[in-house]
Design a protein around this motif. Structure first.
Motif, mmCIF file in Angstrom:
data_model
loop_
_atom_site.group_PDB
_atom_site.id
_atom_site.type_symbol
_atom_site.label_atom_id
_atom_site.label_comp_id
_atom_site.label_asym_id
_atom_site.label_seq_id
_atom_site.Cartn_x
_atom_site.Cartn_y
_atom_site.Cartn_z
ATOM 1 N N PRO A 94 39.401 9.703 72.108
ATOM 2 C CA PRO A 94 38.376 8.660 72.236
ATOM 3 C C PRO A 94 37.431 8.687 71.040
ATOM 4 C CG PRO A 94 37.926 10.493 73.730
ATOM 5 C CD PRO A 94 39.275 10.752 73.145
ATOM 6 N N ALA A 95 36.949 7.521 70.633
ATOM 7 C CA ALA A 95 36.168 7.384 69.401
ATOM 8 C C ALA A 95 34.892 8.219 69.415
ATOM 9 C CB ALA A 95 35.836 5.916 69.151
ATOM 10 N N ASP A 96 34.149 8.231 70.528
ATOM 11 C CA ASP A 96 32.882 8.964 70.575
ATOM 12 C C ASP A 96 33.075 10.443 70.273
ATOM 13 O OD1 ASP A 96 31.435 6.729 71.130
ATOM 14 O OD2 ASP A 96 31.249 7.098 73.273
ATOM 15 N N PRO A 116 27.118 6.669 66.575
ATOM 16 C CA PRO A 116 28.064 7.305 67.508
ATOM 17 C C PRO A 116 29.210 6.385 67.913
ATOM 18 C CG PRO A 116 25.815 7.838 68.120
ATOM 19 C CD PRO A 116 25.721 6.819 67.035
ATOM 20 N N GLY A 117 30.406 6.926 67.801
ATOM 21 C CA GLY A 117 31.599 6.200 68.208
ATOM 22 C C GLY A 117 32.044 5.102 67.284
ATOM 23 N N GLU A 118 31.300 4.856 66.190
ATOM 24 C CA GLU A 118 31.638 3.739 65.310
ATOM 25 C C GLU A 118 31.888 4.152 63.863
ATOM 26 O OE1 GLU A 118 28.928 0.487 65.581
ATOM 27 O OE2 GLU A 118 28.971 0.434 67.782
ATOM 28 N N HIS A 119 30.911 4.789 63.242
ATOM 29 C CA HIS A 119 31.107 5.156 61.833
ATOM 30 C C HIS A 119 30.047 6.158 61.385
ATOM 31 C CE1 HIS A 119 27.647 2.756 60.473
ATOM 32 N NE2 HIS A 119 28.066 1.799 61.293
ATOM 33 N N LEU A 152 35.584 4.125 62.808
ATOM 34 C CA LEU A 152 36.441 4.384 63.956
ATOM 35 C C LEU A 152 36.513 3.136 64.830
ATOM 36 C CD1 LEU A 152 35.311 7.231 62.967
ATOM 37 C CD2 LEU A 152 35.904 8.045 65.247
ATOM 38 N N GLU A 153 37.722 2.781 65.226
ATOM 39 C CA GLU A 153 37.948 1.603 66.072
ATOM 40 C C GLU A 153 38.824 2.003 67.256
ATOM 41 O OE1 GLU A 153 40.089 -2.802 65.906
ATOM 42 O OE2 GLU A 153 40.054 -1.513 64.132
ATOM 43 N N SER A 154 38.291 1.866 68.453
ATOM 44 C CA SER A 154 39.059 2.198 69.655
ATOM 45 C C SER A 154 40.184 1.192 69.837
ATOM 46 C CB SER A 154 38.153 2.182 70.894
ATOM 47 O OG SER A 154 37.207 3.219 70.839
ATOM 48 N N ARG A 155 41.374 1.694 70.109
ATOM 49 C CA ARG A 155 42.519 0.836 70.379
ATOM 50 C C ARG A 155 42.577 0.550 71.877
ATOM 51 N NH1 ARG A 155 43.156 -1.147 65.747
ATOM 52 N NH2 ARG A 155 45.401 -1.565 65.973
ATOM 53 N N PRO A 156 43.392 -0.400 72.313
ATOM 54 C CA PRO A 156 43.485 -0.723 73.753
ATOM 55 C C PRO A 156 43.747 0.520 74.599
ATOM 56 C CG PRO A 156 44.643 -2.364 72.468
ATOM 57 C CD PRO A 156 44.234 -1.294 71.495
ATOM 58 N N GLU A 161 41.985 5.599 74.468
ATOM 59 C CA GLU A 161 42.352 6.979 74.147
ATOM 60 C C GLU A 161 42.983 7.120 72.766
ATOM 61 O OE1 GLU A 161 41.547 9.679 75.875
ATOM 62 O OE2 GLU A 161 40.434 8.293 77.135
ATOM 63 N N LEU A 162 43.169 5.994 72.071
ATOM 64 C CA LEU A 162 43.707 6.016 70.710
ATOM 65 C C LEU A 162 42.682 5.370 69.791
ATOM 66 C CD1 LEU A 162 46.292 6.735 69.033
ATOM 67 C CD2 LEU A 162 46.930 4.321 69.267
ATOM 68 N N THR A 163 42.432 6.008 68.652
ATOM 69 C CA THR A 163 41.403 5.529 67.733
ATOM 70 C C THR A 163 41.983 5.347 66.337
ATOM 71 O OG1 THR A 163 39.643 6.649 68.973
ATOM 72 C CG2 THR A 163 39.157 6.022 66.713
ATOM 73 N N ARG A 164 41.754 4.175 65.748
ATOM 74 C CA ARG A 164 42.108 3.947 64.347
ATOM 75 C C ARG A 164 40.972 4.456 63.465
ATOM 76 N NH1 ARG A 164 45.121 0.121 61.770
ATOM 77 N NH2 ARG A 164 46.701 0.881 63.242
ATOM 78 N N VAL A 165 41.299 5.384 62.568
ATOM 79 C CA VAL A 165 40.316 5.967 61.654
ATOM 80 C C VAL A 165 40.570 5.417 60.256
ATOM 81 C CG1 VAL A 165 39.419 8.088 60.620
ATOM 82 C CG2 VAL A 165 40.122 8.069 63.027
ATOM 83 N N THR A 166 39.555 4.780 59.691
ATOM 84 C CA THR A 166 39.628 4.247 58.331
ATOM 85 C C THR A 166 38.645 5.005 57.458
ATOM 86 O OG1 THR A 166 40.187 2.040 59.183
ATOM 87 C CG2 THR A 166 39.425 2.183 56.903
#
Length: 220
Positions: free
Chosen positions: A54-56, A116-119, A144-148, A151-156
């Motif tokens: 999770p992103a947080d 928190p949870g974003e960048h 960080l972007e939460s995917r559908p 429980e999966l997060t895209r990290v850029t």
């Protein structure tokens, strides 16, 4: 004509000097304010990875993960040996740490922002190695972007290097396009593997604790 020759000769001279940059005899204090961010054309590189977390929780983990576990040597670039917090704590905007590389060179890193949870973003300057000949400073940013499902997060992860003037942009761009892009890709791949392992173990521990509590309740 003279200007054109300088644009060719200076980058070559700077790259030649890079092998002669000596390790500082004493640790820099890194007590000065970071360089003022200027509106100058930066050299940017971005990499991405998906992490099962999770992103947080993931953002908090990335900010505090030991750098030496993620940033290993790549080609001619040394890995991180240690980091030393120079402020009272680390993890909030304005906090600062010394990053010591395996070849003895150093750089200072300061957190700029944390959502928190974003960048989060950070600035590096005071390079004692060849990067100090070319770059005024660098800005790193993790988004960080939460995917559908959550429980999966895209990290850029993006790095922006600001050169010390227009001529130094040429060798700095070459450095980023060759060694640095590979260094970032390898580090982010390692970060993803470390994070997957960490959060999988945490999830396993949670399941085991839940099972233990359920069995206790059944025996009551």
């Amino acid at each position: 004509m003279r200007s054109a020759i300088s644009c060719l000769v200076l980058p070559i001279a700077l790259l030649s000097l890079s092998a002669c940059v000596s390790v500082p005899a004493t640790d820099p204090s890194f007590s000065t304010e970071p360089p003022r961010q200027v509106d100058r054309s930066s050299i940017i590189h971005t990499v991405e990875v998906d992490i099962q977390a999770p992103a947080d929780a993931l953002l908090d983990w990335i900010i505090t993960v030991p750098l030496e576990d993620v940033f290993l040597a790549y080609r001619s670039l040394p890995g991180v040996a240690t980091s030393e917090v120079l402020t009272d704590t680390w993890g909030t905007p304005g906090t600062r740490r010394r990053v010591r590389l395996e070849d003895g060179h150093q750089v200072v890193e300061q957190l700029l922002s944390v959502v928190p949870g974003e960048h989060f973003s950070y600035q590096l300057w005071g390079f004692t190695n060849e990067a100090g000949l070319l770059a005024e400073y660098a800005i790193g940013r993790f988004e960080l972007e939460s995917r559908p499902g959550g429980e999966l997060t895209r990290v850029t992860w993006t790095y922006s290097f600001t050169p010390k003037g227009p001529v130094r942009r040429i060798p700095l761009s070459l450095f980023v396009r060759t060694n640095w892009r590979g260094y970032m890709s390898a580090a982010l791949e390692r970060l993803g593997a470390e994070a997957d392992s960490h959060f999988a173990a945490a999830a396993q521990n949670t399941r085991q604790n839940d099972d233990g509590l359920a069995r206790k309740e059944e025996n009551l």
